[in-house]
Motif scaffolding. Structure first.
Motif, PDB file in Angstrom:
ATOM      1  N   TRP A   1      12.301 -14.848  -0.621  1.00  0.00           N
ATOM      2  CA  TRP A   1      11.396 -15.888  -1.119  1.00  0.00           C
ATOM      3  C   TRP A   1      10.239 -16.121  -0.162  1.00  0.00           C
ATOM      4  O   TRP A   1       9.119 -16.363  -0.590  1.00  0.00           O
ATOM      5  CB  TRP A   1      12.160 -17.173  -1.395  1.00  0.00           C
ATOM      6  CG  TRP A   1      13.138 -17.035  -2.530  1.00  0.00           C
ATOM      7  CD1 TRP A   1      13.006 -16.246  -3.638  1.00  0.00           C
ATOM      8  CD2 TRP A   1      14.387 -17.684  -2.659  1.00  0.00           C
ATOM      9  NE1 TRP A   1      14.109 -16.383  -4.446  1.00  0.00           N
ATOM     10  CE2 TRP A   1      14.971 -17.254  -3.875  1.00  0.00           C
ATOM     11  CE3 TRP A   1      15.094 -18.593  -1.869  1.00  0.00           C
ATOM     12  CZ2 TRP A   1      16.203 -17.707  -4.317  1.00  0.00           C
ATOM     13  CZ3 TRP A   1      16.324 -19.041  -2.305  1.00  0.00           C
ATOM     14  CH2 TRP A   1      16.879 -18.603  -3.524  1.00  0.00           C
ATOM     15  N   LYS A   2      10.499 -16.052   1.125  1.00  0.00           N
ATOM     16  CA  LYS A   2       9.426 -16.213   2.107  1.00  0.00           C
ATOM     17  C   LYS A   2       8.425 -15.069   1.971  1.00  0.00           C
ATOM     18  O   LYS A   2       7.213 -15.291   1.910  1.00  0.00           O
ATOM     19  CB  LYS A   2      10.000 -16.262   3.520  1.00  0.00           C
ATOM     20  CG  LYS A   2       8.954 -16.475   4.590  1.00  0.00           C
ATOM     21  CD  LYS A   2       9.594 -16.568   5.959  1.00  0.00           C
ATOM     22  CE  LYS A   2       8.552 -16.777   7.043  1.00  0.00           C
ATOM     23  NZ  LYS A   2       9.169 -16.876   8.364  1.00  0.00           N
ATOM     24  N   PHE A   3       8.920 -13.845   1.906  1.00  0.00           N
ATOM     25  CA  PHE A   3       8.062 -12.663   1.795  1.00  0.00           C
ATOM     26  C   PHE A   3       7.255 -12.685   0.499  1.00  0.00           C
ATOM     27  O   PHE A   3       6.079 -12.337   0.487  1.00  0.00           O
ATOM     28  CB  PHE A   3       8.904 -11.380   1.879  1.00  0.00           C
ATOM     29  CG  PHE A   3       8.091 -10.131   1.706  1.00  0.00           C
ATOM     30  CD1 PHE A   3       7.311  -9.652   2.757  1.00  0.00           C
ATOM     31  CD2 PHE A   3       8.089  -9.439   0.506  1.00  0.00           C
ATOM     32  CE1 PHE A   3       6.549  -8.500   2.602  1.00  0.00           C
ATOM     33  CE2 PHE A   3       7.329  -8.288   0.350  1.00  0.00           C
ATOM     34  CZ  PHE A   3       6.556  -7.816   1.396  1.00  0.00           C
ATOM     35  N   SER A   4       7.876 -13.100  -0.596  1.00  0.00           N
ATOM     36  CA  SER A   4       7.201 -13.110  -1.896  1.00  0.00           C
ATOM     37  C   SER A   4       6.385 -14.383  -2.127  1.00  0.00           C
ATOM     38  O   SER A   4       5.802 -14.561  -3.187  1.00  0.00           O
ATOM     39  CB  SER A   4       8.218 -12.931  -3.035  1.00  0.00           C
ATOM     40  OG  SER A   4       9.104 -14.036  -3.080  1.00  0.00           O
ATOM     41  N   GLU A   5       6.353 -15.263  -1.129  1.00  0.00           N
ATOM     42  CA  GLU A   5       5.610 -16.518  -1.191  1.00  0.00           C
ATOM     43  C   GLU A   5       6.040 -17.392  -2.364  1.00  0.00           C
ATOM     44  O   GLU A   5       5.230 -18.072  -2.989  1.00  0.00           O
ATOM     45  CB  GLU A   5       4.104 -16.255  -1.205  1.00  0.00           C
ATOM     46  CG  GLU A   5       3.623 -15.557   0.045  1.00  0.00           C
ATOM     47  CD  GLU A   5       2.125 -15.283   0.061  1.00  0.00           C
ATOM     48  OE1 GLU A   5       1.460 -15.490  -0.971  1.00  0.00           O
ATOM     49  OE2 GLU A   5       1.639 -14.851   1.118  1.00  0.00           O
ATOM     50  N   THR A   6       7.326 -17.385  -2.648  1.00  0.00           N
ATOM     51  CA  THR A   6       7.896 -18.241  -3.685  1.00  0.00           C
ATOM     52  C   THR A   6       7.970 -19.666  -3.158  1.00  0.00           C
ATOM     53  O   THR A   6       8.504 -19.889  -2.073  1.00  0.00           O
ATOM     54  CB  THR A   6       9.318 -17.757  -4.052  1.00  0.00           C
ATOM     55  OG1 THR A   6       9.235 -16.426  -4.553  1.00  0.00           O
ATOM     56  CG2 THR A   6       9.963 -18.663  -5.091  1.00  0.00           C
TER      57      THR A   6
END
Length: 129
Positions: free
Chosen positions: A83-88
């Motif tokens: 989620w951090k990487f995908s900017e969720t």
């Protein structure tokens, strides 16, 4: 126990985009999860999936994640990294006993217990819908 509710499924043959991805609610209390689901649907969410544990949630793009877990669990989980990487956008429910999170820029906090106005104000601030 896992509860999934979809107001309208994505059309067949079309890839999911972040805007068409499900919102995820992860909370051990199903009544709280259902309250959050109802609020999200009233704000425009078309698909909301609820889970009682982080490990039950799918590891795929999400429009929004609302969860109740310890920050350390989120920070060290595969889900948290994804989620951090995908900017969720991730909203952590804070019951007053939270430890600080190392990189708080990608996580938003909301106090629990909450009221509908608290949730909608945060959603409007994040411009989710």
């Amino acid at each position: 126990m896992t509860y999934a509710h979809s107001a309208s499924p994505a059309p067949l043959g079309q890839p999911k985009t972040v805007a068409s991805s499900a919102c995820l609610i992860i909370h051990p209390n199903t009544l709280v999860a259902f309250d959050l689901r109802d609020i999200l649907e009233a704000e425009g969410a078309t698909e909301v999936l609820t889970f009682t544990e982080l490990s039950q949630a799918p590891l795929e793009p999400a429009r929004l994640v609302i969860l109740s877990t310890a920050p350390g669990i989120l920070e060290t989980s595969t889900h948290g990294a994804f989620w951090k990487f995908s900017e969720t956008p991730v909203i952590m429910l804070n019951s007053g006993r939270m430890q600080p999170i190392a990189d708080p820029a990608w996580v938003h906090f909301m106090d629990e217990p909450f009221c509908t106005e608290d949730v909608t104000a945060l959603l409007h601030g994040l411009q989710i819908f």
